[in-house]
Structures are given as C-alpha cells and as structure tokens.
Scaffold this motif. Sequence first.
Motif, PDB file in Angstrom:
ATOM      1  N   UNK A 175       0.817  -1.216   0.000  1.00 24.93           N
ATOM      2  CA  UNK A 175       0.000   0.000   0.000  1.00 24.93           C
ATOM      3  C   UNK A 175       0.849   1.264   0.000  1.00 24.93           C
ATOM      4  N   UNK A 176       2.145   1.101   0.206  1.00 28.80           N
ATOM      5  CA  UNK A 176       3.036   2.260   0.152  1.00 28.80           C
ATOM      6  C   UNK A 176       3.512   2.532  -1.271  1.00 28.80           C
ATOM      7  N   UNK A 177       3.166   1.646  -2.220  1.00 26.41           N
ATOM      8  CA  UNK A 177       3.587   1.857  -3.611  1.00 26.41           C
ATOM      9  C   UNK A 177       3.014   3.175  -4.112  1.00 26.41           C
ATOM     10  N   UNK A 178       3.798   3.916  -4.901  1.00 24.73           N
ATOM     11  CA  UNK A 178       3.298   5.200  -5.417  1.00 24.73           C
ATOM     12  C   UNK A 178       1.973   5.020  -6.162  1.00 24.73           C
ATOM     13  N   UNK A 179       1.057   5.900  -5.920  1.00 26.83           N
ATOM     14  CA  UNK A 179      -0.247   5.973  -6.573  1.00 26.83           C
ATOM     15  C   UNK A 179      -1.203   4.845  -6.188  1.00 26.83           C
ATOM     16  N   UNK A 180      -0.840   3.987  -5.224  1.00 26.10           N
ATOM     17  CA  UNK A 180      -1.740   2.893  -4.840  1.00 26.10           C
ATOM     18  C   UNK A 180      -3.106   3.436  -4.424  1.00 26.10           C
ATOM     19  N   UNK A 181      -3.143   4.368  -3.503  1.00 25.89           N
ATOM     20  CA  UNK A 181      -4.427   4.872  -3.015  1.00 25.89           C
ATOM     21  C   UNK A 181      -5.141   5.726  -4.066  1.00 25.89           C
ATOM     22  N   UNK A 182      -4.378   6.384  -4.937  1.00 25.91           N
ATOM     23  CA  UNK A 182      -4.998   7.104  -6.061  1.00 25.91           C
ATOM     24  C   UNK A 182      -5.727   6.101  -6.963  1.00 25.91           C
ATOM     25  N   UNK A 183      -5.080   4.970  -7.192  1.00 26.12           N
ATOM     26  CA  UNK A 183      -5.688   3.937  -8.040  1.00 26.12           C
ATOM     27  C   UNK A 183      -6.909   3.317  -7.357  1.00 26.12           C
ATOM     28  N   UNK A 184      -6.808   3.074  -6.056  1.00 23.35           N
ATOM     29  CA  UNK A 184      -7.955   2.532  -5.318  1.00 23.35           C
ATOM     30  C   UNK A 184      -9.120   3.512  -5.412  1.00 23.35           C
ATOM     31  N   UNK A 185      -8.848   4.798  -5.261  1.00 22.41           N
ATOM     32  CA  UNK A 185      -9.907   5.812  -5.371  1.00 22.41           C
ATOM     33  C   UNK A 185     -10.519   5.785  -6.773  1.00 22.41           C
ATOM     34  N   UNK A 186      -9.682   5.637  -7.779  1.00 24.82           N
ATOM     35  CA  UNK A 186     -10.151   5.574  -9.170  1.00 24.82           C
ATOM     36  C   UNK A 186     -11.059   4.357  -9.367  1.00 24.82           C
ATOM     37  N   UNK A 187     -10.630   3.212  -8.864  1.00 23.57           N
ATOM     38  CA  UNK A 187     -11.441   1.990  -8.964  1.00 23.57           C
ATOM     39  C   UNK A 187     -12.755   2.148  -8.194  1.00 23.57           C
ATOM     40  N   UNK A 188     -12.671   2.761  -7.009  1.00 24.13           N
ATOM     41  CA  UNK A 188     -13.872   3.007  -6.207  1.00 24.13           C
ATOM     42  C   UNK A 188     -14.836   3.928  -6.952  1.00 24.13           C
ATOM     43  N   UNK A 189     -14.313   4.994  -7.519  1.00 26.43           N
ATOM     44  CA  UNK A 189     -15.157   5.963  -8.209  1.00 26.43           C
ATOM     45  C   UNK A 189     -15.877   5.352  -9.412  1.00 26.43           C
ATOM     46  N   UNK A 190     -15.315   4.274  -9.954  1.00 30.72           N
ATOM     47  CA  UNK A 190     -15.946   3.575 -11.079  1.00 30.72           C
ATOM     48  C   UNK A 190     -16.801   2.399 -10.605  1.00 30.72           C
ATOM     49  N   UNK A 191     -16.960   2.260  -9.295  1.00 31.18           N
ATOM     50  CA  UNK A 191     -17.826   1.225  -8.750  1.00 31.18           C
ATOM     51  C   UNK A 191     -17.243  -0.174  -8.772  1.00 31.18           C
ATOM     52  N   UNK A 192     -15.919  -0.285  -8.927  1.00 34.56           N
ATOM     53  CA  UNK A 192     -15.295  -1.602  -9.005  1.00 34.56           C
ATOM     54  C   UNK A 192     -14.879  -2.136  -7.645  1.00 34.56           C
ATOM     55  N   UNK A 193     -14.807  -1.245  -6.648  1.00 37.24           N
ATOM     56  CA  UNK A 193     -14.530  -1.681  -5.279  1.00 37.24           C
ATOM     57  C   UNK A 193     -15.161  -0.665  -4.329  1.00 37.24           C
TER      58      UNK A 193
END
Length: 174
Positions: free
Chosen positions: A41-59
């Motif tokens: 979870x410390x990988x760069x952009x991990x949480x940005x990507x999670x937010x992106x996936x969340x915003x698209x309803x995938x998680x």
Amino acid sequence: MSIIEEIHKREKLVEILTAVAEWEGRPEMLTSPRDGGIYDIEEPYFLDRVAYLRDHGLCTVNCLRRQNGGSGWIFGAPILITTAGIDWLSKDGGLTAEKRIITIQLAEDELRALLMRKVNESDAPEDKKRDLVHKLSTLSQKGIGLAAQEVVKQAVDHAQGAFPWIETALRHLM
C-alpha cells in the motif's frame, strides 16, 4: 509519464483489484509483500488507483479521502471488490456483459434455410451458389451462429435506406 497516466495504467489497476479480490477482508494481505502480503500500500499511486477503482464502482472502501491540503490520503480498510469489479476482471465481462446482450432466437435449421435461400436467390454463378450452399449445409451450430452475426452486421452496415426503416421501427415502439 504524467500522474494521470500512472494512475490509469491498466495492468496496475488489474493487479490491485485482483489483490483486493483475493484479500477476503484480511487487512494483512494488503501489506508489503516482504511482510507476507499481496500488495504494497506504500507503492506510489496505490491509493490514487484505489480511489479511481472506487469511483468507477469496481470496489468499495471503508474510508478513503484526501487529507487536508491534498498531499496524501486518509485510508481505512476494508477494501472490497464489487460485482462490477469481479465482472471487469473476468475475461468475458461476466454478467455485466451478458446483461448488455440482446438475444434473438432463431432455430438453427430456419437460419440455415434462410441463408441458403438468399444464396440461391442471388445473381452469383450457379457453381459458386452450389459451393456456398454446401458449405452452409455442413456448418456446425456455432458456425451458423457466427455466420448469422456477420450477415446481420453486414446487412446493417450496407442497408440502403436504413434511416427511414429504423425511424419506422422506432415509431411503432414508442
């Protein structure tokens, strides 16, 4: 590469969503791989990507929001995959893709006869018609289905006067 391009890297999105699907609610699974987890979870952009996936309803994420000032994230487990996320990961698109398919049922023999009739009615030379009718008569059920798909696609693409036909069809439906 820009931040947006980094966030949108499909392979990273698939990697994260796959990790979340395999996580099954165990928070330790999203820790560093060196600590026995699946994803760092410390990988760069991990949480940005999670937010992106969340915003698209995938998680879904229990708590994920930008910190004051926007320099980082406030993150709280769990991250759970949604049915849309599972379908996005599946090669065939899962039920999401299936729900977007319109099914027209024609009996195989009726479809085969229709295609053969159109071949016989054509202006093609008799030997070519005979050859094509023979090919149609020996096609498998799947082959007839694929041939029908292509015929429908070509018919729509080359339909003369398609606009008035579509307009008339829609008028009767509305």
